[in-house]
Design an enzyme around this catalytic site. Structure first.
Site, short mmCIF file in Angstrom:
data_model
loop_
_atom_site.label_atom_id
_atom_site.label_comp_id
_atom_site.label_asym_id
_atom_site.label_seq_id
_atom_site.Cartn_x
_atom_site.Cartn_y
_atom_site.Cartn_z
N ASP A 15 -8.12 6.56 2.64
CA ASP A 15 -6.73 6.44 2.19
C ASP A 15 -6.11 7.81 1.91
O ASP A 15 -6.72 8.63 1.21
CB ASP A 15 -6.63 5.61 0.91
N GLN A 107 6.49 0.62 -1.81
CA GLN A 107 5.52 1.31 -0.96
C GLN A 107 5.80 1.09 0.52
O GLN A 107 6.35 0.06 0.94
CB GLN A 107 4.10 0.81 -1.27
N PHE A 111 -0.92 2.64 9.21
CA PHE A 111 -2.35 2.41 9.33
C PHE A 111 -2.85 2.80 10.71
O PHE A 111 -2.35 2.30 11.73
CB PHE A 111 -2.67 0.93 9.06
N GLN A 165 -1.33 -6.64 3.94
CA GLN A 165 -0.31 -6.01 4.77
C GLN A 165 -0.46 -6.36 6.25
O GLN A 165 0.41 -6.02 7.05
CB GLN A 165 -0.34 -4.49 4.60
N ASN A 188 0.35 -11.79 -2.41
CA ASN A 188 1.39 -11.46 -3.38
C ASN A 188 2.58 -12.41 -3.20
O ASN A 188 2.56 -13.30 -2.34
CB ASN A 188 1.80 -9.98 -3.29
N THR A 217 -0.15 -13.25 -6.72
CA THR A 217 0.04 -12.14 -7.64
C THR A 217 1.50 -11.71 -7.61
O THR A 217 2.15 -11.72 -6.55
CB THR A 217 -0.87 -10.96 -7.28
N GLY A 219 2.93 -8.74 -9.22
CA GLY A 219 3.19 -7.39 -9.70
C GLY A 219 3.21 -7.33 -11.22
O GLY A 219 2.31 -7.84 -11.90
N GLY A 222 2.68 -10.47 -13.53
CA GLY A 222 1.41 -11.16 -13.68
C GLY A 222 0.99 -11.89 -12.41
O GLY A 222 1.11 -11.37 -11.30
N ASP A 250 -6.45 -5.86 -4.50
CA ASP A 250 -7.84 -5.98 -4.06
C ASP A 250 -8.78 -6.15 -5.25
O ASP A 250 -9.72 -6.95 -5.21
CB ASP A 250 -8.25 -4.75 -3.26
#
Length: 308
Positions: A15, A107, A111, A165, A188, A217, A219, A222, A250
């Site tokens: 990364d 973000q 990749f 992603q 998410n 999820t 952010g 919660g 993750d």
């Protein structure tokens, strides 16, 4: 005989984490305020965190010629993660992620697929699946995940799936096939909503038609855990000073599974996962601030004393 608690399939990557004041527009540049190189990849992250939370873990990723003797390989060996079945490219380098984060914690991701092209010609790792109690499908090649997930599900393994992603790489048909061979779906807020949109189903539909659990999820809001026949469980975020959100998802998945595989209730799994994730966001990099299980339990009990 099942010797492993969890087999993780998907990307192991290097990364490059960058902080920018703003994202660049087409044909323009933007200044990178800070850049660091870290160990990452969704599958690699899940494997390392799950191992640190006490699970016996194996990992299968497509890696390049640059992985051997790297610090990342050394870390996994020291952690006791079984990487004996890694798929190695003799030509390409290990997948590499470039993550840009702006001051609003938005973000952008780029990749480099690299060695991951090897998935296309790779067989289902049947022996490794047979040797594990549960399989987690992380970001990676959709066809490889579909084939592996189907084999695992048909052989009575617990299968969890997180497209992350890479969701845009899955066709509607791909998602239909994966979801019907899966017990737990992670994502998410945007990913779960998009999956429901593509499949033309609600979360309740997904649960009624086969999934056992959907974990969404949210952010800094919660997370919410949906289970068949139960009311949604809302898990608050653990307050902390967030420096870098990369890898929080993750770590949530890994730590959730670490307790779920030990037969804890869903609320405890979610609270523990939220506690582990709160450590991850406190520093830059996905694996630089992984707590011990005891540290995570202490933080969980500080935030939810009734869990004791």
């Amino acid at each position: 005989m099942e010797n492993m608690d969890l087999l993780v399939l998907g990307h192991t990557a290097f990364d490059y984490i960058m902080e920018v004041k703003e994202f660049s527009k087409i044909n323009t540049s933007a200044i990178v305020e800070k850049m660091e190189t870290f160990n990452g990849g969704a599958a690699g992250n899940v494997a390392v965190v799950a191992s640190k939370m006490g699970l016996d873990v194996s990992l299968i990723s497509c890696i390049g010629k640059d992985f051997a003797c790297s610090d990342y390989e050394k870390e996994m060996n020291e952690e006791g993660i079984d990487i004996s079945n890694m798929i190695i490219s003799e030509k390409a380098n290990t997948p590499t992620a470039f993550v840009l984060t702006n001051p609003e914690d938005q973000q952008m991701f780029y990749f480099y697929w690299g060695a991951a092209a090897e998935y296309e010609n790779s067989e289902v790792p049947k022996e490794a699946i047979d040797n594990a109690r549960a399989i987690h499908l992380a970001t990676g090649d959709p066809k490889f995940n579909i084939k592996s997930g189907k084999y695992a599900y048909e052989n009575n393994k617990l299968v969890s799936f997180d497209p992350g992603q890479d969701l845009h790489l899955y066709s509607t048909k791909d998602l239909q096939e994966l979801v019907k061979n899966c017990n737990i779906l992670f994502g998410n807020e945007h990913e779960i909503e998009h999956i429901c949109f593509l499949l033309e189903k609600s979360i309740d539909d997904l649960l009624n038609e086969g999934l056992d659990i959907v974990v969404q999820t949210l952010g800094d809001k919660g997370s919410t855990i949906y289970a068949k026949g139960e009311e949604p469980i809302n898990i608050e975020v653990v307050p902390t000073e967030a420096v870098d959100p990369t890898g929080a998802g993750d770590s949530y998945r890994a730590s959730f599974l670490s307790l779920y595989l030990r037969d804890n209730d869903l609320k405890t799994c979610g609270r523990f996962a939220s506690s582990v994730s709160s450590f991850i966001v406190e520093t830059q990099g996905t694996q630089t601030n992984i707590p011990t299980a005891d540290q995570a339990l202490e933080r969980m009990n500080d935030n939810w004393p009734e869990t004791l």
